[in-house]
Design a protein around this motif. Structure first.
Motif: not given
Lengths: 544, 310
Positions: A102, A106, A112, A115, A118, A230, A233, A236, A276
């Motif tokens: 990540s 990034n 960016k 985040q 969702s 993301r 990912f 998450r 997130g």
């Protein structure tokens, strides 16, 4: 100012901790290939599986027993209840892997985006409840997505072999071309490096190969690449262990506190959050998502957010609720139960025959049904196997048995003096057998293909298989028979036969057979000790 | 002045001439033509059962000494490859691999003779990472500073050897690049060739050997001819009498306490066949090698042979 310095130190401690656990994990996977049968304390190599409450929960449910399961996961459970998902943020080696990628993603990305949370967060809970539903109905399949199984399996079957291939091919190329600049040969560097790698890192006289290696390599690449969509990912949206830990960190003691009086609503914290967990939403921070990584605390320019202990009785710090509707629990579990029925319509689900005759399970494997209920497809047995003979299955054991171990004798046989796979299996799908018992456990039966076998078909001596049979007395014996050659000459030739009472199906004969394409002596899973429905040979000492 | 009659002159002159001739032959026997083959047996009364360290050490060193010392074969600065049989994942007691104590004595002898480096390795059947340590040879080599080599399967090189049956074969180059290769097999029973000894031991320097079993004597003869052995040593401290070449059952192992060394590899194999209870003329590999002129079967009469009881 002082506050900021502190938080930065915390973050460094977190990074060191992540690196440490990552390298411990890599070290254990690497080291597992070099352990010996005599070694004690082999249990330590399973520590990450033991710490995984998901494995305990779903395996105990699918097998409906607590037999040979470890209880180290209680540590993870307590830490999570108290501090939230620190396991994901601080200790999980696969989490560390994703943190690293990540960070790369990034640094590469120009823009960016925020985040924030969702609806996709729900996926990991869905996946968890799906597997839970399956386990309750006696089918275990979470191994394909359990983070440790996933990482272990892909490292074993693809990453380590890929590194070996690279180092061998590069050094071989330099060795053969032997380029030099003014008499300085590149081999002066490449050969010592290669020797070091060969003697201390890979310690293999032979390259390892794995039947599903490419596919598994792709799964890892895919999961790595998702970090570019993301950050983290996998953690998450996919990780079922993350889902479970999220569920038990609804009301942790360690909570994020956002000071309303100083907050400027700049939302930098939200931008820095890899989970997130919406740290910017005062009173609505999501403990079920938060990795406690301290990124938000460091990003805050006004110093208005920090982690604080929520001591019961004093002023409570409000938190957000879990974003997973209750009826979706039912939906997911129902999906799991129905999905499980999908597995059961294949003939392999009978728990015995018929499944393909070449599906040879490692010695000590439980009966097929129980084996699949326990196997988490981690690939530890494949890593420990000294001959590279244990391979991940494709679909030959059914979808349910995807990536479970099988012996492929033409690649590697079952070594007579070895019982490592049973020793290290984290869920004891392969039971640990003492060496003497293992040497009597039948995993299959060798059969001659007399249409191919050289002394039968081509009128020549051969008997390589007899030479390789590790039993004493040997399960392959020789009978001298007269053969008429093309020119009418009659010669005496030793022809090999299999003693079905003795043969344990280790596959060394098939491995050694001079035919490389399709061996003239082949091992099938017939006669395996673990399955009484698959034993065509009446056991006897005096009957041939 | 003493009167010298013709009779006296003749008598005296022949005596002196005879004495000179006699002294010359004795001296030349010691200096110019050393022994070709030595068998060292342990008088051992009673034969000690375990361990083998002292016996192996004494027998091996005595045998090499009687052959003229290791200096006869190893020049200072040479690189020596000791080629034991370490094919199997078996312990020394099971007698499927060469006794590590014989190897220990040989490493010492080679290093004392001024060898720059002693390398040890075999193209094993069970994986080398298992059979090297299990055989005890890896430990001995590390202890004495010899280099244990794990043969690298991607480094075998195709070499034209133009034998009768074998024309081209992948050989491990590091072995044939050494100044001296010493074949040190253990005497074993073998289902295909009846016995497996020093010549068959050369199967461990090559690859793609499985199809050789269709005509082992000729293939083994071809490789032996290519390897041009200068000295071979047979370990018969423990021999495997049945279920060879892998064994596994201690009942098949016989304690013999013999070490034999020879410059003639065929003679050594003939001797090995005899102690395992076979007629060397009926052993395919020995017969074939003898017929192609690689060595003698009748070592007692055709070679300078000595049997030593230690």
């Amino acid at each position: 100012m002082k506050k900021k310095k502190n938080s930065s130190a915390t973050q460094w401690i977190r990074r060191v901790s992540q690196l440490l656990f990552f390298f411990i994990f890599i070290y254990f996977v690497w080291k597992l290939h070099f352990i010996k049968e005599e070694d004690e304390y082999l249990k330590i190599y399973n520590i990450f599986f033991d710490l995984d409450p998901l494995i305990f929960l779903l395996t105990s449910l699918s097998t409906w027993s607590l037999e040979s399961l470890s209880y180290w996961w209680i540590i993870t459970l307590i830490i999570t209840i108290l501090l939230g998902r620190v396991f994901c943020g601080w200790f999980c080696p696969f989490g560390a892997y994703h943190t690293f990628f990540s960070w790369i993603a990034n640094s590469v990305k120009k823009k960016k985006d925020y985040q924030s949370r969702s609806i996709a967060h729900r996926t990991k809970y869905f996946i968890f409840f799906l597997f839970l539903g399956m386990s309750i109905f006696g089918t275990q399949w979470f191994g394909i997505l359990d983070p440790f199984s996933f990482f272990y399996r892909t490292l074993t079957t693809s990453v380590f072999p890929a590194f070996q291939v690279a180092s061998e091919d590069i050094s071989n190329l330099i060795y053969q071309k032997d380029p030099n600049i003014l008499g300085f040969h590149l081999t002066y560097i490449s050969e010592p490096v290669r020797n070091f790698l060969r003697n201390y890192v890979f310690k293999m006289t032979q390259r390892p190969y794995y039947t599903e290696g490419t596919l598994l390599f792709i799964t890892l690449l895919l999961v790595t690449g998702l970090n570019f969509i993301r950050p983290r990912f996998w953690c998450r949206y996919i990780c079922p262990l993350g889902g479970l830990l999220g569920l038990i960190s609804l009301k942790p003691i360690l909570r994020l506190f956002n000071d309303e009086s100083t907050c400027t609503n700049c939302r930098l914290c939200s931008k820095a959050c890899p989970a997130g967990a919406q740290p910017d939403q005062r009173g609505n921070w999501l403990p079920t998502e938060c990795f406690v990584c301290w990124n938000c605390v460091e990003s805050c320019k006004s110093g208005s957010i920090n982690f604080k202990f929520n001591i019961p009785g004093l002023k409570t710090i409000p938190t957000g609720k879990i974003d997973y509707p209750r009826r979706m629990v039912v939906t997911a579990m129902a999906t799991g139960a129905v999905g499980m029925l999908g597995f059961k319509v294949q003939p392999q689900a009978k728990g015995g025959q018929p499944f393909p005759e070449f599906l040879i399970r490692p010695p000590g494997a439980r009966s097929e049904k129980e084996f699949l209920q326990r196997c988490i497809q981690c690939g530890a047995c494949m890593r420990a196997c000294p001959t590279n003979g244990l391979q991940p299955t494709g679909l030959e054991a059914g979808w349910e048995g995807l990536w479970t171990p099988k012996l492929v004798p033409k690649i590697g046989y079952c070594l007579y003096n070895c019982n490592l796979c049973g020793k290290i299996c984290p869920t004891k799908a392969i039971q640990h057998l003492p060496l003497q018992e293992k040497q009597k456990t039948k995993i299959g039966l060798a059969t001659f293909d007399k249409g191919r076998c050289i002394p039968y078909s081509y009128g020549r001596e051969c008997i390589v298989c007899e030479e390789h049979c590790p039993l004493s007395p040997k399960a392959i014996y020789l009978v001298e028979r007269e053969i008429t050659l093309r020119n009418g000459e009659v010669v005496k030739i030793k022809q090999p036969e299999v003693d079905a009472n003795l043969c344990i199906g280790c596959g060394m004969c098939e491995w050694s057979c001079v035919f490389q394409d399709k061996a003239a002596i082949r091992v099938t899973c017939a006669n395996e000790s673990r399955n009484s429905n698959n034993q065509p040979i009446l056991p006897s000492d005096n009957l041939y | 002045m003493r009167k010298l009659t013709r009779r006296k002159f003749l008598l005296e002159s022949t005596t002196i001439a005879g004495a000179i001739a006699l002294s010359k032959t004795e001296a030349s026997a010691q200096q110019n033509t050393p022994l070709d083959m030595v068998v060292c047996k342990w008088k051992g009364d009673p034969i000690p059962e375990e361990p083998t360290k002292e016996i192996a050490d004494k027998l091996t060193k005595k045998a090499i000494e009687a052959l003229g010392g290791m200096e006869r074969f190893v020049k200072r600065g040479d690189i020596v490859w000791i080629k034991p049989n370490i094919a199997w994942d078996r312990t020394p007691e099971q007698a499927a691999n060469t006794n590590p104590d014989v190897i220990r004595a040989l490493i010492e002898l080679c290093l004392n003779a001024g060898a720059k480096k002693v390398k040890i390795g075999d193209n094993t059947v069970n994986d080398a990472t298992k059979s090297y340590p299990r055989s005890g040879i890896e430990e001995v080599a590390k202890e004495l500073g010899a280099e244990i080599v794990y043969l690298d399967r991607s480094r075998f090189r195709e070499i034209d050897i133009n034998g009768e049956r074998v024309k081209k074969i992948p050989i491990y180059p590091e072995i044939i690049e050494c100044d001296l290769v010493i074949s040190v097999p253990v005497a074993k029973h073998h289902a295909a060739t009846t016995v497996t000894l020093a010549m068959k031991n050369y199967m461990g320097v090559i690859e793609n050997r499985r199809m050789f079993h269709q005509d082992l004597p000729t293939c083994i003869k071809d490789i032996t001819a290519y390897m041009k052995p200068k000295i071979s040593i047979l370990d018969a401290i423990r021999v495997l009498t049945a279920n060879g070449p892998q064994g596994g059952d201690l009942k098949d192992v016989k304690r013999m306490n013999i070490v034999s060394a020879s410059v003639d590899i065929v003679a050594l194999d003939a001797f090995g066949a005899e102690i395992l209870g076979y007629n060397p003329n009926q052993i395919g590999t020995v017969k074939k090698a003898y017929d192609s002129g690689l060595g003698q079967i009748d070592y007692k009469n055709k070679l300078k042979f000595q049997e030593i009881i230690v």
